[in-house]
Write a protein that holds these residues in place. Structure first.
Motif, mmCIF file in Angstrom:
data_model
loop_
_atom_site.group_PDB
_atom_site.id
_atom_site.type_symbol
_atom_site.label_atom_id
_atom_site.label_comp_id
_atom_site.label_asym_id
_atom_site.label_seq_id
_atom_site.Cartn_x
_atom_site.Cartn_y
_atom_site.Cartn_z
ATOM 1 N N ILE A 118 0.872 -1.177 0.000
ATOM 2 C CA ILE A 118 0.000 0.000 0.000
ATOM 3 C C ILE A 118 0.905 1.222 0.000
ATOM 4 C CG2 ILE A 118 -1.743 1.300 1.261
ATOM 5 C CD1 ILE A 118 -2.775 -1.327 2.385
ATOM 6 N N GLU A 119 0.796 2.060 -1.038
ATOM 7 C CA GLU A 119 1.759 3.142 -1.202
ATOM 8 C C GLU A 119 1.086 4.466 -1.579
ATOM 9 O OE1 GLU A 119 5.169 0.066 -2.944
ATOM 10 O OE2 GLU A 119 4.547 1.797 -4.125
ATOM 11 N N ASP A 120 1.648 5.541 -1.062
ATOM 12 C CA ASP A 120 1.192 6.887 -1.393
ATOM 13 C C ASP A 120 2.000 7.376 -2.596
ATOM 14 O OD1 ASP A 120 0.553 9.557 -1.608
ATOM 15 O OD2 ASP A 120 0.739 9.986 0.543
ATOM 16 N N LEU A 121 1.348 7.479 -3.744
ATOM 17 C CA LEU A 121 2.026 7.875 -4.977
ATOM 18 C C LEU A 121 1.552 9.235 -5.490
ATOM 19 C CD1 LEU A 121 1.983 4.499 -6.975
ATOM 20 C CD2 LEU A 121 3.768 5.392 -5.472
ATOM 21 N N ARG A 122 0.941 10.027 -4.630
ATOM 22 C CA ARG A 122 0.340 11.279 -5.079
ATOM 23 C C ARG A 122 1.356 12.237 -5.696
ATOM 24 N NH1 ARG A 122 -2.849 13.022 0.206
ATOM 25 N NH2 ARG A 122 -1.032 11.927 1.102
ATOM 26 N N GLU A 123 2.510 12.387 -5.066
ATOM 27 C CA GLU A 123 3.488 13.338 -5.602
ATOM 28 C C GLU A 123 4.070 12.860 -6.938
ATOM 29 O OE1 GLU A 123 4.051 16.298 -4.958
ATOM 30 O OE2 GLU A 123 3.190 16.566 -2.961
ATOM 31 N N GLU A 124 4.371 11.573 -7.025
ATOM 32 C CA GLU A 124 4.870 11.044 -8.292
ATOM 33 C C GLU A 124 3.809 11.161 -9.380
ATOM 34 O OE1 GLU A 124 6.821 6.970 -10.241
ATOM 35 O OE2 GLU A 124 6.177 6.982 -8.137
ATOM 36 N N PHE A 125 2.572 10.890 -9.027
ATOM 37 C CA PHE A 125 1.467 11.007 -9.972
ATOM 38 C C PHE A 125 1.362 12.438 -10.508
ATOM 39 C CE2 PHE A 125 -3.418 11.093 -10.389
ATOM 40 C CZ PHE A 125 -3.373 10.647 -11.702
ATOM 41 N N ALA A 126 1.447 13.404 -9.605
ATOM 42 C CA ALA A 126 1.299 14.804 -10.012
ATOM 43 C C ALA A 126 2.483 15.286 -10.839
ATOM 44 C CB ALA A 126 1.123 15.689 -8.779
ATOM 45 N N SER A 127 3.700 15.023 -10.366
ATOM 46 C CA SER A 127 4.878 15.604 -11.014
ATOM 47 C C SER A 127 5.286 14.880 -12.281
ATOM 48 C CB SER A 127 6.056 15.625 -10.037
ATOM 49 O OG SER A 127 6.421 14.294 -9.660
ATOM 50 N N ASP A 128 5.139 13.551 -12.327
ATOM 51 C CA ASP A 128 5.662 12.773 -13.452
ATOM 52 C C ASP A 128 4.606 12.369 -14.474
ATOM 53 O OD1 ASP A 128 7.967 13.025 -12.028
ATOM 54 O OD2 ASP A 128 8.168 10.909 -11.510
ATOM 55 N N TYR A 129 3.335 12.568 -14.154
ATOM 56 C CA TYR A 129 2.278 12.156 -15.078
ATOM 57 C C TYR A 129 1.320 13.313 -15.384
ATOM 58 C CZ TYR A 129 4.138 7.522 -14.385
ATOM 59 O OH TYR A 129 4.997 6.447 -14.362
ATOM 60 N N ILE A 130 0.735 13.912 -14.345
ATOM 61 C CA ILE A 130 -0.218 14.999 -14.585
ATOM 62 C C ILE A 130 0.476 16.226 -15.169
ATOM 63 C CG2 ILE A 130 -1.776 16.644 -13.502
ATOM 64 C CD1 ILE A 130 -2.568 14.463 -11.521
ATOM 65 N N TYR A 131 1.571 16.654 -14.584
ATOM 66 C CA TYR A 131 2.232 17.873 -15.057
ATOM 67 C C TYR A 131 2.713 17.765 -16.505
ATOM 68 C CZ TYR A 131 2.181 20.995 -10.984
ATOM 69 O OH TYR A 131 1.796 21.874 -10.002
ATOM 70 N N PRO A 132 3.333 16.659 -16.923
ATOM 71 C CA PRO A 132 3.681 16.549 -18.352
ATOM 72 C C PRO A 132 2.463 16.650 -19.263
ATOM 73 C CG PRO A 132 4.885 14.926 -17.087
ATOM 74 C CD PRO A 132 3.892 15.546 -16.141
ATOM 75 N N MET A 133 1.329 16.097 -18.814
ATOM 76 C CA MET A 133 0.095 16.169 -19.590
ATOM 77 C C MET A 133 -0.418 17.606 -19.672
ATOM 78 S SD MET A 133 -3.472 14.110 -18.847
ATOM 79 C CE MET A 133 -3.808 14.985 -17.310
ATOM 80 N N VAL A 134 -0.286 18.358 -18.585
ATOM 81 C CA VAL A 134 -0.722 19.756 -18.585
ATOM 82 C C VAL A 134 0.157 20.581 -19.521
ATOM 83 C CG1 VAL A 134 -0.955 21.843 -17.175
ATOM 84 C CG2 VAL A 134 -1.721 19.637 -16.275
ATOM 85 N N ARG A 135 1.461 20.309 -19.547
ATOM 86 C CA ARG A 135 2.344 21.036 -20.458
ATOM 87 C C ARG A 135 1.865 20.885 -21.899
ATOM 88 N NH1 ARG A 135 7.117 17.835 -18.362
ATOM 89 N NH2 ARG A 135 6.981 18.313 -16.157
ATOM 90 N N ALA A 136 1.253 19.746 -22.196
ATOM 91 C CA ALA A 136 0.749 19.492 -23.547
ATOM 92 C C ALA A 136 -0.643 20.055 -23.772
ATOM 93 C CB ALA A 136 0.741 17.987 -23.815
ATOM 94 N N ASN A 137 -1.297 20.560 -22.724
ATOM 95 C CA ASN A 137 -2.701 21.006 -22.802
ATOM 96 C C ASN A 137 -3.602 19.883 -23.318
ATOM 97 O OD1 ASN A 137 -1.981 23.718 -22.074
ATOM 98 N ND2 ASN A 137 -1.394 24.098 -24.199
#
Length: 410
Positions: free
Chosen positions: A65-84
């Motif tokens: 059971i792991e907390d991956l919120r920061e990795e999710f935000a920085s390595d997945y969501i943010y790259p997607m936002v850069r692409a709009n």
């Protein structure tokens, strides 16, 4: 079975379906089951999954059971936002972007525990089966992939419940009776499917919405906020620096109170059918608007237009599960390069379901008041436009002359 499986890592939510999957894998494959439960910001306690996994017969040392919120935000969501990235003009890809991270961690745990297979609880009708399995193929094709929903004969709610009860699994009251109401949630969004939503002509009940106040109940006064960016990534809200996950959580809180980010969508699934869902992305809607706002003054026209041409391809790759593909990585490299000067502040107005950019400032701005002013200036000779227009009109004039010569009418 076509191939012997000794140990399998299962993407485990702690819900009834994946608890049944634990038992089924133990019996159908005579395999030891390892469970992995990720905290991606779904907004509910995930630690109870440990007790449920134990009750299903999983060894304590095989429960992850792991907390991956920061990795999710920085390595997945943010790259997607850069692409709009937006799929089919509307969908902010909340479910799609979570699957690659879960798949990556499943493969890593398989390596750590000596497992020879991975498994997921996605059905044979949806996109998630594709997203998980394409990721597995990219990360370690030697692992066997097991999709219980495509193999077992538990094809109805009645059979699932009967199977659970016969194995001593607890069946919550809300899982009995009518067909289930499906909810997927993470830091970026909440999606809801099933029940009355299966009729695309029926308006969603208000209790479908979990992360947003009804816009008509939102405050009668607008709220203004400022989001600061550094090289395309949000780094602060109203001057307060925060981590990527904290920024999204804060924007979710702000967006909730103004009813921002609701979407009723009938989308085209990768497997071929259309599906209707209700999506709520309050923080994401605000963040995407702000990112567009800072790009307006920092991106060159050519770069911006090329990004807009590439974005639908990028969004389609994410939706269809090609996060780990070379083409997505190629596009990401180009997108990230475009963000070198996307730095500055964006002021937004939030009011009753809407978010509007009302101001932007950047030390790297390309906006030149000297050039666009209606007042007299010394930097732009308006006579230059005459030759510019004449050259661009030349081919149109030649085609018009040809039509006239050939006697053609429009």
């Amino acid at each position: 079975m076509a191939r012997e499986v000794n140990r399998v890592v299962l993407a485990y939510s702690g819900g009834l379906d994946t608890s049944i999957a634990v038992k089924w894998l133990q019996e159908a494959y005579d395999a030891e089951v390892v469970t992995f439960t990720a905290d991606l910001g779904q907004g509910e306690e995930i630690e109870p999954a440990r007790e449920k996994a134990l009750a299903a017969g999983v060894k304590p040392e095989h429960i992850f059971i792991e907390d991956l919120r920061e990795e999710f935000a920085s390595d997945y969501i943010y790259p997607m936002v850069r692409a709009n990235a937006v799929y089919e003009g509307l969908y902010l890809l909340g479910t799609s972007i979570a699957r690659p991270l879960i798949a990556k961690r499943l493969v890593e745990i398989a390596h750590e525990t000596g497992a020879d297979a991975v498994a997921h609880g996605a059905t044979g009708k949806g996109n998630d089966q594709v997203r998980f399995e394409l990721a597995f193929a990219a990360l370690d094709p030697s692992l066997k992939v097991i999709a219980p929903w495509r193999e077992w004969d538990l094809t109805s709610r009645t059979r699932l419940i009967a199977y659970a009860e016969s194995r001593g699994l607890s069946v919550p009251k809300d899982k009995r009776g009518e067909a289930p109401f499906s909810v997927d949630a993470n830091l970026w969004h909440t999606s809801s499917e099933g029940k009355n939503l299966e009729d695309p002509s029926a308006e969603a009940f208000e209790d479908t919405f979990q992360r947003t106040l009804a816009p008509q109940l939102a405050p009668d006064e607008a709220e203004y906020i400022v989001i600061s960016f550094d090289k395309g990534d949000a780094v602060a809200i109203n001057g307060e620096e925060m981590s990527p996950a904290a920024i999204i959580e804060k924007l979710n809180e702000i967006g909730h109170g103004h009813g921002i980010g609701r979407l009723d969508l009938v989308e085209n699934r990768f497997v071929g059918m259309k599906s209707r869902g209700i999506y709520e992305t309050p923080g994401g809607t605000i963040l995407m608007s702000a990112h567009r706002g800072i790009e307006q003054i920092t991106l060159d026209r050519g770069a911006m237009h090329l990004k807009d041409e590439l974005m639908p391809k990028y969004a389609k790759m994410l939706y269809e599960g090609f996060w780990f593909s070379p083409e997505r990585e190629m596009l990401q490299a180009a997108i990230d390069l475009s963000q070198k000067y996307v730095t500055g502040d964006v002021r937004l107005r939030l009011f009753k379901g809407s978010v509007n950019v009302v101001g932007r400032h950047s030390p790297a701005s390309l906006y030149s008041l000297e050039h666009v002013t209606f007042e007299e200036d010394d930097v732009y000779d308006q006579k230059d436009a005459q030759g510019f227009i004449r050259l661009n009109a030349l081919r149109l004039q030649l085609m018009a002359a040809r039509k006239k010569r050939l006697g053609e009418n429009d």
